[in-house]
Scaffold this active site. Sequence first.
Site, PDB file in Angstrom:
ATOM      1  N   LYS A 117       0.832  -1.203   0.000  1.00 23.13           N
ATOM      2  CA  LYS A 117       0.000   0.000   0.000  1.00 23.13           C
ATOM      3  C   LYS A 117       0.863   1.247   0.000  1.00 23.13           C
ATOM      4  CE  LYS A 117      -1.990   2.562   3.273  1.00 23.13           C
ATOM      5  NZ  LYS A 117      -2.012   3.894   2.663  1.00 23.13           N
TER       6      LYS A 117
ATOM      7  N   GLU B 225      10.691   0.805   9.958  1.00 19.40           N
ATOM      8  CA  GLU B 225      11.656   1.874   9.677  1.00 19.40           C
ATOM      9  C   GLU B 225      10.920   3.166   9.958  1.00 19.40           C
ATOM     10  OE1 GLU B 225      13.242   4.722   8.478  1.00 19.40           O
ATOM     11  OE2 GLU B 225      13.158   4.122   6.366  1.00 19.40           O
TER      12      GLU B 225
ATOM     13  N   CYS C  52      13.640  10.607   6.563  1.00 13.84           N
ATOM     14  CA  CYS C  52      13.712  10.097   7.939  1.00 13.84           C
ATOM     15  C   CYS C  52      15.130  10.233   8.496  1.00 13.84           C
ATOM     16  CB  CYS C  52      13.235   8.665   8.013  1.00 13.84           C
ATOM     17  SG  CYS C  52      13.890   7.645   6.705  1.00 13.84           S
TER      18      CYS C  52
ATOM     19  N   GLU D 290      10.621  15.202  15.585  1.00 11.04           N
ATOM     20  CA  GLU D 290      10.842  15.143  14.137  1.00 11.04           C
ATOM     21  C   GLU D 290       9.896  16.132  13.433  1.00 11.04           C
ATOM     22  OE1 GLU D 290       9.564  11.629  11.928  1.00 11.04           O
ATOM     23  OE2 GLU D 290      11.512  11.595  10.944  1.00 11.04           O
TER      24      GLU D 290
END
Length: 482
Positions: free
Chosen positions: A188, A262, A296, A393
Amino acid sequence: MNKESFNWEYAPAPEAKDHAKIKKQYDLFINGQWVKPSGKKYFDTINPANEEKLSEVAEANEKDVNLAVNSARNAYNKVWKKMPAAERAKYIFRIARMIQERSRELAVIESMDGGKPIRESRDFDIPLAANHFFYYAGWADKLEYAFPGKKPNSLGVAAQIVPWNFPLLMAAWKIAPALATGNTVVLKPAETTPLTALKLAEIIQESGLPDGVVNIITGFGNTGAAMVNHPDVNKIAFTGSTDVGKIIQKAVAGSNKKVTLELGGKAANIVFDDAPINQAVEGIVNGIFFNQGHVCCAGSRLFVQENVAEEVISKLKSRMETLIVGDPLDKNTDIGAINSKEQLEKIKSYLTIGQEEGLELYQSSCLIPGKGYFCKPSLFIGAAQSNRVVQEEIFGPVLTIQTFRTIEEVIEKANNIPYGLSAGVWTDKGSKIFNLTSQLRAGVVWANTYNKFDPTSPFGGYKESGFGREGGLHGLAPYLSF
Ligand code: NDP
């Protein structure tokens, strides 16, 4: 150089887009066919650079997920598991070559759907996606050499969920090792960037890969959740936020499903006073402004040794003035559009938070387009460990700058964070590099460079950045039992 010398004017250099074929509507790719969603629902995917609709894609519900998993299971039992590995490899090689053949179209669609500069989708995302298929195709019939003395076996059906920052590349990271190890797939893509995964479905269909070996379904978070919770899934590979990673971890607890996560990151990019400063400034820029900072492993926390901080910050500001923010399809563009309105709002909220925390905000003086989602490259100067903009983040073109005096201090600060995905070190001394690489708690440490990727090298995190490795030999193991 004086300021005037930066005032270059660039004539527009737009990449043609008439060759990129985007259908008005996309169904679900299940069992080698395009299938209408059982709930009959579709949602729009837009171009974040101009807010125009590009296409509409199907919303898969639980019934569709079930159909896709069943098709993957059938293909696994009846075809893929039994096929000699060297034959499997031929299909993977063919997919790699077809990605190369259609790389121009894929690059344009990636930039239109996701907002990244064409230079990056053309020179980074698409070639690297093809390379992942090439690399893992090579391993398909050599698994017993990859794991000497062991008997590697495929797992079955892999559910793979990817984010919006590197849509085709993340799909390649996931699909290529799964196929090479003899598993079948339900993938997906993220809701804001489904188009290149759907183009990949077209390629897969054309490649003649047996029906059901790869199924690509679109939808929202609940589609992903249905994939994770499906009882007939053997392996989950997820890249995305730490919050969703935690939900997945809870959902599979007690089951037999293998998982790799991840997740987010907040990397330290460390510049010592003996570093080649001009080169380091390029590395800082690449570290945080590549792909609008939607990375990331972005080097989002800069640590500069105190005695060179003034010089580094001044050179960084000058370099930022030369960055062109704007149309992702213009070949001169350095920083494209922010991926979505929600992400832009998130970034803006952090720009406010940082200022409320008392930090000095510096933004380059560039103009940004009136329409679409854009953000100027931004610095927070004088940041401290306790600032939220340092700890959380942001996933945008926002860099925090801290200074340090000693190596012990910077190691302590760099590691004092919930994440542990990546880091960068800039110094002339090899011994310092080795000292830091062994002490930084990060899955990847780049030395005198940043954001370098290769299919042969493993990538993954510690702590809240997740677990498991993708890429290289290490990337095969999560798809195998021994
Ligand atoms: P998410 O983690 O929500 O999305 C990643 C993928 O997971 C998407 O395909 C998403 O689908 C899907 N998903 C969402 N909820 C679930 C669920 N409950 N179960 C299974 N799959 C699910 O990231 P966001 O797009 O919401 O981004 C939020 C923040 O995450 C960003 O601001 C950034 O900080 C971070 N992020 C980190 C990434 C990384 O590479 N480490 C990549 C992307 C984001 P859908 O798109 O339909 O919601």
